[in-house]
Design an enzyme around this catalytic site. Structure first.
Site, PDB file in Angstrom:
ATOM      1  N   LYS A  22       7.398   2.161  -4.557  1.00  7.55           N
ATOM      2  CA  LYS A  22       6.506   1.394  -5.313  1.00  7.55           C
ATOM      3  C   LYS A  22       5.615   2.632  -5.876  1.00  7.55           C
ATOM      4  CE  LYS A  22       2.552   0.344  -2.988  1.00  7.55           C
ATOM      5  NZ  LYS A  22       1.299   0.662  -3.619  1.00  7.55           N
ATOM      6  N   ASN A  23       5.053   3.523  -5.226  1.00  6.19           N
ATOM      7  CA  ASN A  23       4.096   4.540  -5.910  1.00  6.19           C
ATOM      8  C   ASN A  23       4.786   5.542  -7.044  1.00  6.19           C
ATOM      9  OD1 ASN A  23       2.195   3.248  -4.365  1.00  6.19           O
ATOM     10  ND2 ASN A  23       1.999   4.588  -2.956  1.00  6.19           N
ATOM     11  N   CYS A 117     -11.365  -1.881  -3.102  1.00  2.00           N
ATOM     12  CA  CYS A 117     -10.484  -2.579  -2.305  1.00  2.00           C
ATOM     13  C   CYS A 117     -10.536  -2.507  -0.723  1.00  2.00           C
ATOM     14  CB  CYS A 117      -8.822  -2.006  -2.510  1.00  2.00           C
ATOM     15  SG  CYS A 117      -8.304  -0.510  -1.593  1.00  2.00           S
ATOM     16  N   ARG A 122     -12.592   3.507  -3.674  1.00  3.12           N
ATOM     17  CA  ARG A 122     -11.628   3.861  -4.783  1.00  3.12           C
ATOM     18  C   ARG A 122     -12.211   4.367  -5.868  1.00  3.12           C
ATOM     19  NH1 ARG A 122      -6.863   1.808  -2.378  1.00  3.12           N
ATOM     20  NH2 ARG A 122      -5.633   3.194  -3.765  1.00  3.12           N
ATOM     21  N   ASP A 309      -0.772   6.627   4.202  1.00  3.95           N
ATOM     22  CA  ASP A 309       0.236   5.611   4.138  1.00  3.95           C
ATOM     23  C   ASP A 309       1.100   5.044   5.303  1.00  3.95           C
ATOM     24  OD1 ASP A 309       0.532   5.505   0.575  1.00  3.95           O
ATOM     25  OD2 ASP A 309      -0.992   5.107   1.612  1.00  3.95           O
ATOM     26  N   ARG A 401       3.047  -7.159  -1.454  1.00  2.00           N
ATOM     27  CA  ARG A 401       2.602  -6.341  -2.798  1.00  2.00           C
ATOM     28  C   ARG A 401       3.634  -4.999  -2.611  1.00  2.00           C
ATOM     29  NH1 ARG A 401      -3.277  -4.739  -3.428  1.00  2.00           N
ATOM     30  NH2 ARG A 401      -2.099  -3.378  -5.059  1.00  2.00           N
TER      31      ARG A 401
END
Ligand code: EPZ
Length: 422
Positions: A22-23, A117, A122, A309, A401
């Site tokens: 994803k990143n 978030c 952030r 993460d 997500r």
């Protein structure tokens, strides 16, 4: 609202395919904005955040087609609206990654501030500071960053940028902006994550001149224009790490096809210390565990340290391992929201600021729990796979997500898990 219903107590066995990261996919979709020629991205994961990013760039006038086996073809030749509106940015902070490419190619951009978030405020002050160092004129009003070039400038100018802290998407924004700037840019204190290296390799295929990626000092020699390219997104190390923890915690054996052990050394070291067997095999990573492990203390730091993460997922493993452990979160100020939910399953955890103390070995029993952010939701799934009885994980749009069909992959490994819609 979808939920995941899990009946715990089953070891996991078999093979699971690790999707594209994803990143890496998110910045690489933005990198396509830098060229007027077609870009083809393979191994793009099927995620809500990717769908949001495609919506965002289509809204700018980019054509983007996605086929059924993870290939996305993009053409930003007709891009005519260099804007990222609030209603799209508010659901995905990574939209800030459009700022650097739009400014570099068009000389102006209007991007909504991402807002905070669940895991922290952030801010994007470092993104702004670095782009201003390259000459950008950025004003913030009505919740938007309005970026442009000084009077008479045709392009950004290369600069020496040192950020106050390591920032992953900040480094990515600078890489993309510097690729088209005039002259040389040097990034000190750059992020070293594998997703940065993968983005740099894609930009080099587009004609960018970059060296030092993967280290804390990256040098970029700007060019006038970038051509199209074909690139495959690197495998998702956090998805792989999540599955490593799930198999280690439940016991069993699995092969993670496409998993890159060389991108997970800090996590694998802790799993080995805990007593799991993890080894690299041709084409992936094999993990084996009898389930009874020794809890491991760790502190999250920037790559190549233990990834933030992976903090929640490894904490889930510590719940069912033997002995006490201390988990220190140094990157985000509020990344322990999974703790209260884990306690509903019977976990014994106390937190003090950025340190959580976990008492291992507590028998977990199923309950209804609520996902609060992406990786917290993954940790609750892992805890539910071990807990006795039924666990219902609510608000799993957080999971969707960032994970590509997680429940199908877990079912493929023998887990008793299903998606139930309200
Ligand atoms: C990226 O977020 C990842 N997201 C995050 O993954 C990951 O947790 C994070 O890097 C850290 O590894 C994407 O790549 C899309 P940072 P990013 O800028 O770039 C502070 C997930 O679960 N900071 O490296 O937003 C910031 O508050 C997500 O996949 C500033 O103060 O993170 C944080 O404390 C969650 N000002 C620290 O730096 C800035 O301008 C690191 O943030 C930028 C950052």
């Amino acid at each position: 609202m979808d939920k995941l219903l899990i009946r715990g107590g089953r070891p996991l066995h078999g093979e699971v395919l690790i999707s594209g990261a994803k990143n890496a996919a998110l910045p690489e979709l933005c990198a396509a904005l830098l060229s007027a020629q077609p870009v083809t991205l393979h191994n793009v994961p099927r995620l809500q955040d990717v769908a949001t990013m495609l919506k965002l760039i289509r809204n700018m006038g980019v054509t983007a087609e996605r086929d059924d086996n993870g290939t996305v073809t993009l053409n930003a030749g007709a891009l005519n609206n260099p804007e990222a509106p609030y209603e799209l940015v508010k659901t995905m902070r990574a939209s800030v990654l459009a700022l650097g490419p739009l400014l570099a190619r068009f000389g102006h951009a209007k991007v909504s501030l991402p807002g905070g978030c669940a895991i922290g405020s952030r801010p994007v002050d470092q993104h702004i500071k670095g782009l201003q160092a390259m000459g950008a004129v950025i004003t913030v009003e009505n919740g938007y960053m309005n970026a442009s070039l000084p009077e008479g400038w045709k392009r950004l100018k290369g600069a020496h940028i040192t950020t106050d802290m390591v920032t992953v998407t900040g480094t990515e924004n600078f890489l993309m902006a510097a690729a088209l700037a005039e002259g040389e840019t040097v990034l000190e204190n750059a992020a070293m994550e594998p997703e940065i290296t993968d983005l740099a390799e894609m930009l080099i295929k587009m004609g960018a001149r970059i060296s030092g990626h993967g280290t804390s000092r990256i040098t970029i020699e700007g060019v006038e224009a970038l051509h199209g390219c074909e690139h495959a997104v690197v495998a998702d190390r956090i998805e792989a790490g999540t599955f490593l923890c799930a198999v280690a915690a439940t016991g069993g054996e699995a092969f993670l096809r496409h998993g890159r052990a060389d991108h997970l050394s800090a996590v694998i070291d802790k799993l080995l210390e805990a007593g799991a067997q993890v080894q690299t095999e041709e084409g992936g990573i094999r993990v084996r565990s009898q389930g009874r492990l020794k809890a491991q203390s760790f502190r999250t730091t920037e790559y190549p340290g233990f990834p933030t993460d992976m903090q929640a997922q490894f904490m889930a493993l510590n719940l069912v391992a033997e002995g006490p452990s201390m988990v220190t979160e140094t990157i985000f100020e509020n990344r322990f929201m999974h703790v209260n939910e884990m306690m509903r399953l019977g976990a014994r955890i106390t937190t003090d600021g950025r340190v959580a103390t976990v008492e291992g070995g507590a028998p977990l029993s199923g309950a209804t729990v609520m996902a609060t952010d992406l990786r917290a939701s993954a940790s609750l799934v892992i805890a539910g796979l071990v807990a006795k009885g039924e666990t219902l994980v609510d608000r799993i749009y957080h999971l969707d997500r960032g994970y590509d069909r997680m429940e199908a992959k877990l079912r493929g490994l023998g887990a008793d898990i299903e998606r139930v819609s309200q």
